[in-house]
Design a protein around this motif. Structure first.
Motif, PDB file in Angstrom:
ATOM      1  N   GLY A  20       0.830  -1.205   0.000  1.00 42.60           N
ATOM      2  CA  GLY A  20       0.000   0.000   0.000  1.00 42.60           C
ATOM      3  C   GLY A  20       0.867   1.259   0.000  1.00 42.60           C
ATOM      4  N   GLU A  21       1.878   1.257   0.867  1.00 43.41           N
ATOM      5  CA  GLU A  21       2.767   2.423   0.970  1.00 43.41           C
ATOM      6  C   GLU A  21       3.554   2.625  -0.317  1.00 43.41           C
ATOM      7  N   LEU A  22       4.009   1.504  -0.887  1.00 41.90           N
ATOM      8  CA  LEU A  22       4.793   1.575  -2.121  1.00 41.90           C
ATOM      9  C   LEU A  22       3.952   2.161  -3.258  1.00 41.90           C
TER      10      LEU A  22
ATOM     11  N   ASP B 264       6.495   1.605 -19.058  1.00 41.90           N
ATOM     12  CA  ASP B 264       5.247   0.882 -19.353  1.00 41.90           C
ATOM     13  C   ASP B 264       5.061  -0.351 -18.477  1.00 41.90           C
ATOM     14  N   ASP B 265       6.153  -1.117 -18.328  1.00 40.14           N
ATOM     15  CA  ASP B 265       6.092  -2.313 -17.484  1.00 40.14           C
ATOM     16  C   ASP B 265       5.632  -1.946 -16.079  1.00 40.14           C
ATOM     17  N   SER B 266       6.227  -0.892 -15.550  1.00 37.02           N
ATOM     18  CA  SER B 266       5.930  -0.493 -14.177  1.00 37.02           C
ATOM     19  C   SER B 266       4.499  -0.011 -14.048  1.00 37.02           C
ATOM     20  N   LEU B 267       4.032   0.739 -15.048  1.00 36.02           N
ATOM     21  CA  LEU B 267       2.648   1.217 -15.008  1.00 36.02           C
ATOM     22  C   LEU B 267       1.681   0.044 -14.936  1.00 36.02           C
ATOM     23  N   ARG B 268       2.004  -0.961 -15.728  1.00 31.46           N
ATOM     24  CA  ARG B 268       1.141  -2.138 -15.776  1.00 31.46           C
ATOM     25  C   ARG B 268       1.150  -2.868 -14.429  1.00 31.46           C
ATOM     26  N   ARG B 269       2.316  -2.862 -13.796  1.00 31.93           N
ATOM     27  CA  ARG B 269       2.449  -3.614 -12.544  1.00 31.93           C
ATOM     28  C   ARG B 269       1.969  -2.825 -11.329  1.00 31.93           C
ATOM     29  N   LEU B 270       1.768  -1.544 -11.512  1.00 37.88           N
ATOM     30  CA  LEU B 270       1.439  -0.672 -10.389  1.00 37.88           C
ATOM     31  C   LEU B 270       0.242  -1.188  -9.599  1.00 37.88           C
ATOM     32  N   GLU B 271      -0.745  -1.674 -10.307  1.00 38.89           N
ATOM     33  CA  GLU B 271      -1.933  -2.156  -9.608  1.00 38.89           C
ATOM     34  C   GLU B 271      -1.809  -3.639  -9.240  1.00 38.89           C
ATOM     35  N   LYS B 272      -1.331  -4.431 -10.198  1.00 39.92           N
ATOM     36  CA  LYS B 272      -1.358  -5.889 -10.011  1.00 39.92           C
ATOM     37  C   LYS B 272      -0.260  -6.396  -9.092  1.00 39.92           C
ATOM     38  N   ASN B 273       0.954  -5.922  -9.282  1.00 41.21           N
ATOM     39  CA  ASN B 273       2.071  -6.449  -8.489  1.00 41.21           C
ATOM     40  C   ASN B 273       3.183  -5.417  -8.370  1.00 41.21           C
ATOM     41  N   PRO B 274       2.943  -4.376  -7.567  1.00 40.41           N
ATOM     42  CA  PRO B 274       3.883  -3.243  -7.527  1.00 40.41           C
ATOM     43  C   PRO B 274       5.280  -3.608  -7.009  1.00 40.41           C
TER      44      PRO B 274
END
Ligand code: ATP
Ligand code: MG
Length: 426
Positions: A178-180, A193-203
């Motif tokens: 949550g904090e991350l 792009d990779d990070s944006l995609r992972r932001l919700e699913k697996n940050p």
């Protein structure tokens, strides 16, 4: 001429000089592991694709884009293993060797990942993996580190550094997550792009990004260690204490999350600054939830895998660590009678534990001597018509300026053993 077929990109042929280095690493590793009571396990390279999706995690690089998956002729969806742990756990559950017992296991073999090939990163690569099951406490994590340290020592490698982190439990990680996400959302415009995609699913995976542009964001992220639950923190501190007591130094890297989703609590990596970008030689950690996750009874576990290609490259930089095997003697055969006799004489020498390379295919003295030299043999054993007649061999010491002596065939074993500084078996 027809066009020659080439190997698959990223899949290497290992030629004899390299294989000798690998065999050396393998035999040192085998000895170290057996000194700690670890036993080898050998598993298929093909598994059901579902095994890896379930264990490694669907948001990881491996499962998202690196697996060699295909449908076989019966319509089963299979994958060439990208790593070894999932298979060991699968086999453990299936064969019932995990529950209520302590297991110390290891495996070695090829792994397959469709990555961009570069030095130290291939599509078929090889690992030696070590896994423990049934021990919850950090003493066994420390044991894994001691194994590695002894291995580096016995291989004559230095300059490897140990980095540690703790990922806590699923619960503590949820809070951290949550904090991350809060932190990363503030920097959303700078995420790739990779990070944006992972932001919700697996940050957490974002911390594992290899993109240099992301490194600044990653280093400014909140530390997972500030969110550890009390037992994980204690576990981590005890682990550190064991290492200090053993005189093993380490650094803490709170951004190290490892490439697989199944890790909990302790994770670690051994890195070197001598191999360029592909600097991690060995990596592992604890995976207490995986057995349950794959359908077994809850079983604490931890392990590591070391990359053979990177280790062999590192060993090659330490020239005194590399051992090439040379024959004790090269048998030179001149004339038909010698050719016939030489094969059997070589057999007799091998019976006495001498390593003999016997010349095949005929040819003159000069060519055969050259070959003996190239193979690094200590002695050339010359057998020609005259030697056959008087039951002798002309022995040429290739390291002693080529000094030559005539030795009777009967005394040859004894003579060679003595020259080699070994005790004769006869
Ligand atoms: P990296 O961060 O280098 O991609 P990883 O986290 O994917 O490594 P693991 O899955 O933990 O690696 O594998 C353990 C070890 O296996 C690595 O530390 C490395 O030495 C080796 N390894 C992993 N992938 C490759 C590869 N494609 N080619 C060669 N060696 C590899
Ligand atoms: Mg990787």
């Amino acid at each position: 001429m027809r066009k020659a077929i080439q190997a698959v990109r990223g899949m290497n042929d290992l030629l004899p000089d390299v294989v000798e280095r690998w065999q050396y690493i393998e035999s040192v590793t085998r000895d170290v592991l057996s000194a700690y009571g670890y036993r080898e396990i050998r598993l298929p390279v093909l598994e059901k694709s579902e095994l890896f999706a379930r264990s490694i995690g669907s948001e990881t690089d491996i499962v998202e884009k690196e697996m060699y998956s295909f449908e076989d002729r019966s319509g089963d969806n299979l994958t060439l293993r990208p790593e070894g742990t999932a298979g060991v756990v699968r086999a453990g559950i299936e064969n019932g060797f995990l529950h209520n017992q302590i297991q110390r296991l290891w495996y070695a073999g090829p792994m397959f990942r469709h990555e961009r090939p570069q030095k130290g990163r291939y599509r078929q690569f090889h690992q030696i993996g070590v896994e423990t099951f049934g021990v919850d406490s950090p003493d066994i994590d420390a044991e894994l580190i001691l194994i590695c340290a002894r291995l580096w020592r016995n291989l004559g490698l230095n300059g490897l550094t140990l980095q540690l982190n703790s990922l806590g439990t699923d619960e503590s990680r949820k809070v951290y997550r949550g904090e991350l996400v809060n932190y990363l959302k503030q920097l959303k415009s700078r995420l790739d792009d990779d990070s944006l995609r992972r932001l919700e699913k697996n940050p957490l995976r974002i911390l594992d990004s290899k993109n240099p542009a992301m490194q600044k964001i990653i280093s400014g992220a909140p530390s997972i260690l500030d969110y550890l639950d009390e037992p994980s923190l204690r576990h981590f501190e005890m682990f550190g204490d064991y290492l200090k007591q053993a005189g093993i130094s380490y650094a803490i890297n709170h951004a190290m999350v490892r490439g697989l989703d199944y890790y909990t609590r302790t994770v670690f990596e051994w890195t070197t600054d001598r191999l360029g970008a592909q600097s991690t030689v060995c990596a592992g950690g604890r995976y207490d939830r995986l057995v349950e996750h794959l359908g077994g009874k809850p079983t604490p576990a931890s392990g590591f895998a070391l990359g053979m290609e990177r280790l062999a490259d590192l060993l090659a930089l330490h020239s005194d660590g590399v051992r090439t095997k040379h024959p004790h003697a090269y048998m030179i055969l001149l004339g038909e009678a010698a050719q016939k006799h030489g094969l059997m004489l070589s057999e007799r020498l091998r019976d006495a534990e001498l390593h003999i390379e016997c010349h095949c295919g005929g040819g003159g003295l000069k060519a055969q001597l050259k070959r003996a030299d190239r193979r690094g043999a200590r002695f050339a054993l010359l057998l020609g018509d005259e030697e056959i007649r008087n039951r002798s061999v002309s022995v040429k010491d290739l390291r002693d300026g080529g000094a030559q002596s005539s030795v009777s065939q009967e005394k040859l074993v004894e003579y060679l053993h003595e020259k080699l500084g070994r005790r004769s078996k006869t």
